[in-house]
Write a protein that holds these residues in place. Sequence first.
Motif, PDB file in Angstrom:
ATOM      1  N   ALA A  35      -7.975 -79.523  62.781  1.00 31.19           N
ATOM      2  CA  ALA A  35      -7.870 -79.453  61.325  1.00 31.19           C
ATOM      3  C   ALA A  35      -7.385 -78.084  60.841  1.00 31.19           C
ATOM      4  CB  ALA A  35      -9.236 -79.750  60.690  1.00 31.19           C
ATOM      5  N   ALA A  36      -6.705 -78.115  59.701  1.00 29.28           N
ATOM      6  CA  ALA A  36      -6.206 -76.876  59.088  1.00 29.28           C
ATOM      7  C   ALA A  36      -7.369 -75.920  58.825  1.00 29.28           C
ATOM      8  CB  ALA A  36      -5.491 -77.203  57.784  1.00 29.28           C
ATOM      9  N   LYS A  37      -7.113 -74.625  58.990  1.00 31.81           N
ATOM     10  CA  LYS A  37      -8.150 -73.612  58.747  1.00 31.81           C
ATOM     11  C   LYS A  37      -7.527 -72.401  58.047  1.00 31.81           C
ATOM     12  CE  LYS A  37      -7.907 -71.951  63.532  1.00 31.81           C
ATOM     13  NZ  LYS A  37      -6.680 -72.686  63.841  1.00 31.81           N
ATOM     14  N   PRO A  38      -7.077 -72.581  56.816  1.00 34.30           N
ATOM     15  CA  PRO A  38      -6.394 -71.497  56.105  1.00 34.30           C
ATOM     16  C   PRO A  38      -7.251 -70.258  55.864  1.00 34.30           C
ATOM     17  CG  PRO A  38      -6.893 -73.317  54.617  1.00 34.30           C
ATOM     18  CD  PRO A  38      -7.155 -73.809  56.001  1.00 34.30           C
ATOM     19  N   LEU A  39      -8.569 -70.409  55.838  1.00 33.54           N
ATOM     20  CA  LEU A  39      -9.432 -69.254  55.582  1.00 33.54           C
ATOM     21  C   LEU A  39      -9.674 -68.408  56.835  1.00 33.54           C
ATOM     22  CD1 LEU A  39     -12.108 -70.862  53.221  1.00 33.54           C
ATOM     23  CD2 LEU A  39     -10.058 -69.561  52.597  1.00 33.54           C
ATOM     24  N   ALA A  40      -9.168 -68.876  57.971  1.00 36.58           N
ATOM     25  CA  ALA A  40      -9.401 -68.166  59.229  1.00 36.58           C
ATOM     26  C   ALA A  40      -8.277 -67.199  59.579  1.00 36.58           C
ATOM     27  CB  ALA A  40      -9.591 -69.172  60.365  1.00 36.58           C
ATOM     28  N   SER A  41      -7.374 -66.945  58.642  1.00 35.13           N
ATOM     29  CA  SER A  41      -6.350 -65.925  58.839  1.00 35.13           C
ATOM     30  C   SER A  41      -6.178 -65.173  57.526  1.00 35.13           C
ATOM     31  CB  SER A  41      -5.022 -66.542  59.286  1.00 35.13           C
ATOM     32  OG  SER A  41      -4.503 -67.404  58.294  1.00 35.13           O
ATOM     33  N   ASP A  79       0.207 -50.142  56.848  1.00 33.06           N
ATOM     34  CA  ASP A  79      -0.397 -50.338  55.527  1.00 33.06           C
ATOM     35  C   ASP A  79      -1.209 -51.619  55.425  1.00 33.06           C
ATOM     36  OD1 ASP A  79       0.945 -48.017  54.150  1.00 33.06           O
ATOM     37  OD2 ASP A  79       2.728 -49.142  54.781  1.00 33.06           O
ATOM     38  N   ALA A  80      -0.889 -52.579  56.287  1.00 28.97           N
ATOM     39  CA  ALA A  80      -1.585 -53.867  56.253  1.00 28.97           C
ATOM     40  C   ALA A  80      -1.464 -54.514  57.624  1.00 28.97           C
ATOM     41  CB  ALA A  80      -0.999 -54.767  55.169  1.00 28.97           C
ATOM     42  N   TRP A  81      -2.253 -55.560  57.815  1.00 27.12           N
ATOM     43  CA  TRP A  81      -2.275 -56.252  59.113  1.00 27.12           C
ATOM     44  C   TRP A  81      -2.434 -57.745  58.852  1.00 27.12           C
ATOM     45  CZ3 TRP A  81      -7.049 -55.912  62.853  1.00 27.12           C
ATOM     46  CH2 TRP A  81      -6.747 -56.559  64.065  1.00 27.12           C
ATOM     47  N   ALA A  82      -1.500 -58.544  59.351  1.00 29.86           N
ATOM     48  CA  ALA A  82      -1.587 -60.004  59.258  1.00 29.86           C
ATOM     49  C   ALA A  82      -2.183 -60.510  60.564  1.00 29.86           C
ATOM     50  CB  ALA A  82      -0.210 -60.608  59.010  1.00 29.86           C
ATOM     51  N   ILE A  83      -3.333 -61.200  60.471  1.00 27.41           N
ATOM     52  CA  ILE A  83      -4.080 -61.510  61.689  1.00 27.41           C
ATOM     53  C   ILE A  83      -4.960 -62.740  61.493  1.00 27.41           C
ATOM     54  CG2 ILE A  83      -5.986 -59.969  61.067  1.00 27.41           C
ATOM     55  CD1 ILE A  83      -4.481 -60.667  64.624  1.00 27.41           C
ATOM     56  N   TRP A  84      -5.431 -63.287  62.593  1.00 29.77           N
ATOM     57  CA  TRP A  84      -6.271 -64.479  62.596  1.00 29.77           C
ATOM     58  C   TRP A  84      -7.620 -64.148  63.224  1.00 29.77           C
ATOM     59  CZ3 TRP A  84      -1.992 -63.507  65.568  1.00 29.77           C
ATOM     60  CH2 TRP A  84      -2.183 -63.388  66.945  1.00 29.77           C
ATOM     61  N   ASP A  85      -8.556 -65.086  63.068  1.00 29.62           N
ATOM     62  CA  ASP A  85      -9.864 -64.947  63.714  1.00 29.62           C
ATOM     63  C   ASP A  85      -9.746 -65.118  65.228  1.00 29.62           C
ATOM     64  OD1 ASP A  85     -11.793 -64.352  61.778  1.00 29.62           O
ATOM     65  OD2 ASP A  85     -11.942 -66.432  61.116  1.00 29.62           O
ATOM     66  N   PRO A  86     -10.606 -64.429  65.988  1.00 25.40           N
ATOM     67  CA  PRO A  86     -11.742 -63.603  65.582  1.00 25.40           C
ATOM     68  C   PRO A  86     -11.393 -62.138  65.296  1.00 25.40           C
ATOM     69  CG  PRO A  86     -11.751 -63.808  67.949  1.00 25.40           C
ATOM     70  CD  PRO A  86     -10.596 -64.647  67.462  1.00 25.40           C
ATOM     71  N   TYR A  87     -10.122 -61.744  65.510  1.00 22.65           N
ATOM     72  CA  TYR A  87      -9.731 -60.360  65.211  1.00 22.65           C
ATOM     73  C   TYR A  87      -9.938 -60.049  63.726  1.00 22.65           C
ATOM     74  CZ  TYR A  87      -7.302 -61.192  69.644  1.00 22.65           C
ATOM     75  OH  TYR A  87      -6.990 -61.534  70.937  1.00 22.65           O
ATOM     76  N   PHE A  88      -9.658 -61.038  62.883  1.00 18.79           N
ATOM     77  CA  PHE A  88      -9.846 -60.922  61.442  1.00 18.79           C
ATOM     78  C   PHE A  88     -11.311 -60.610  61.141  1.00 18.79           C
ATOM     79  CE2 PHE A  88     -10.082 -64.067  57.580  1.00 18.79           C
ATOM     80  CZ  PHE A  88     -10.466 -63.058  56.740  1.00 18.79           C
ATOM     81  N   ALA A  89     -12.206 -61.415  61.676  1.00 23.13           N
ATOM     82  CA  ALA A  89     -13.640 -61.214  61.428  1.00 23.13           C
ATOM     83  C   ALA A  89     -14.108 -59.870  61.960  1.00 23.13           C
ATOM     84  CB  ALA A  89     -14.443 -62.346  62.069  1.00 23.13           C
ATOM     85  N   SER A  90     -13.592 -59.480  63.106  1.00 27.10           N
ATOM     86  CA  SER A  90     -13.986 -58.201  63.699  1.00 27.10           C
ATOM     87  C   SER A  90     -13.592 -57.026  62.802  1.00 27.10           C
ATOM     88  CB  SER A  90     -13.332 -58.061  65.078  1.00 27.10           C
ATOM     89  OG  SER A  90     -13.766 -56.895  65.723  1.00 27.10           O
ATOM     90  N   ALA A  91     -12.356 -57.038  62.297  1.00 32.44           N
ATOM     91  CA  ALA A  91     -11.899 -55.957  61.414  1.00 32.44           C
ATOM     92  C   ALA A  91     -12.655 -55.971  60.091  1.00 32.44           C
ATOM     93  CB  ALA A  91     -10.405 -56.085  61.154  1.00 32.44           C
ATOM     94  N   GLN A  92     -12.947 -57.149  59.609  1.00 40.52           N
ATOM     95  CA  GLN A  92     -13.656 -57.291  58.337  1.00 40.52           C
ATOM     96  C   GLN A  92     -15.075 -56.723  58.434  1.00 40.52           C
ATOM     97  OE1 GLN A  92     -14.067 -61.408  57.230  1.00 40.52           O
ATOM     98  NE2 GLN A  92     -14.087 -60.964  55.042  1.00 40.52           N
ATOM     99  N   ILE A  93     -15.745 -56.992  59.534  1.00 38.22           N
ATOM    100  CA  ILE A  93     -17.137 -56.578  59.683  1.00 38.22           C
ATOM    101  C   ILE A  93     -17.252 -55.142  60.214  1.00 38.22           C
ATOM    102  CG2 ILE A  93     -19.240 -57.012  61.033  1.00 38.22           C
ATOM    103  CD1 ILE A  93     -18.513 -60.041  60.771  1.00 38.22           C
TER     104      ILE A  93
END
Length: 330
Positions: A122-128, A195-209
């Motif tokens: 299934a689509a997971k748009p919130l995971a990137s 200046d920015a980083w386009a990325i997906w989970d779990p790298y996204f979650a790691s950078a966020q936390i």
Amino acid sequence: MTQYLAQQNTSTWLTHSGHGMTTMLIACAMLGSTAAWSIDPNVKQLRIGFQKSSINFAVAKQQKLYEKEFPNAKITWNEFPAGPQILEALAVGSLDIGVTGDTPPVYAQAANKPLYYIAYEAAKPLASAILVSKNSQLTQLNQLKGKRIALQKGSSAHYLLVQAVRKAGLQWTDIQPIWLSPADARAAFQKGAVDAWAIWDPYFASAQIEDQAKILASGKGLSPNYTFYLASPDFVKQHPQAVKGIIQQINIADQWVQKHKTETAQLIAESTGLKPQVAQTFIERRPQPSYAAPLTAKVIADQQQLANRFSELKIIPSTINIKQAVWASK
């Protein structure tokens, strides 16, 4: 036939999200899980390419589901940093099965590399997301003009950024893409070299936390961010029943995930080296459930839109027909 019907029900459930079908779906899938026809004694090896984001594969690996499905085969698991590397390995004959995001198979097909889409989740748009540092002054997508943005070329983040730039009213040439693997991009992001980083989970979650990175934009409204399971055409032609068994075990793994969220987070943390909170965030952003199912007309259309956008921008050299690379199980 039982498993095929279970997969069709799965596909319908994912497309329409009908909560009343959940019990029937699980019952169908579990009925299929005991079908002896799926065991192919002729499979002597199964080489699987996976990533840190591959939750169902992580569970299947830990529980040795494929050793049970293919008792005569040598099962090998090969971890890659991103989808493009998995499809390169698939193309040169080093893998039989792999799991990637939406963009890598488009790149591969455009380069005439052999592959079959065998299933999707299934689509997971919130995971990137497109991330900026906690001290960044960037708050809107149109402020990306002239900025350096880290991303893995040919990954799902590539399409996310293409769509974000378009939504901002900018041209692709208005930004400076910095092509980096997730690990190198993380280092550049932490140093302020981009200046920015386009990325997906779990790298996204790691950078966020861990880095308190801020979300400039998630994939919502930009990219569906499907997960795809892909196979070598040679493997599919030689072992079509085995492909059905591979999908079946993915779904057995996902059933376990739905019932054991805490244990899954612990497993992911241990197998990837992620902090438990990161693993938990990653899992919470994942659609529930995330069964593997045959590609629907909508999924194929969404994937064709991605391919068309890339050909329009000359990111890939020519137009491609996604449907030609979709395996039609019999």
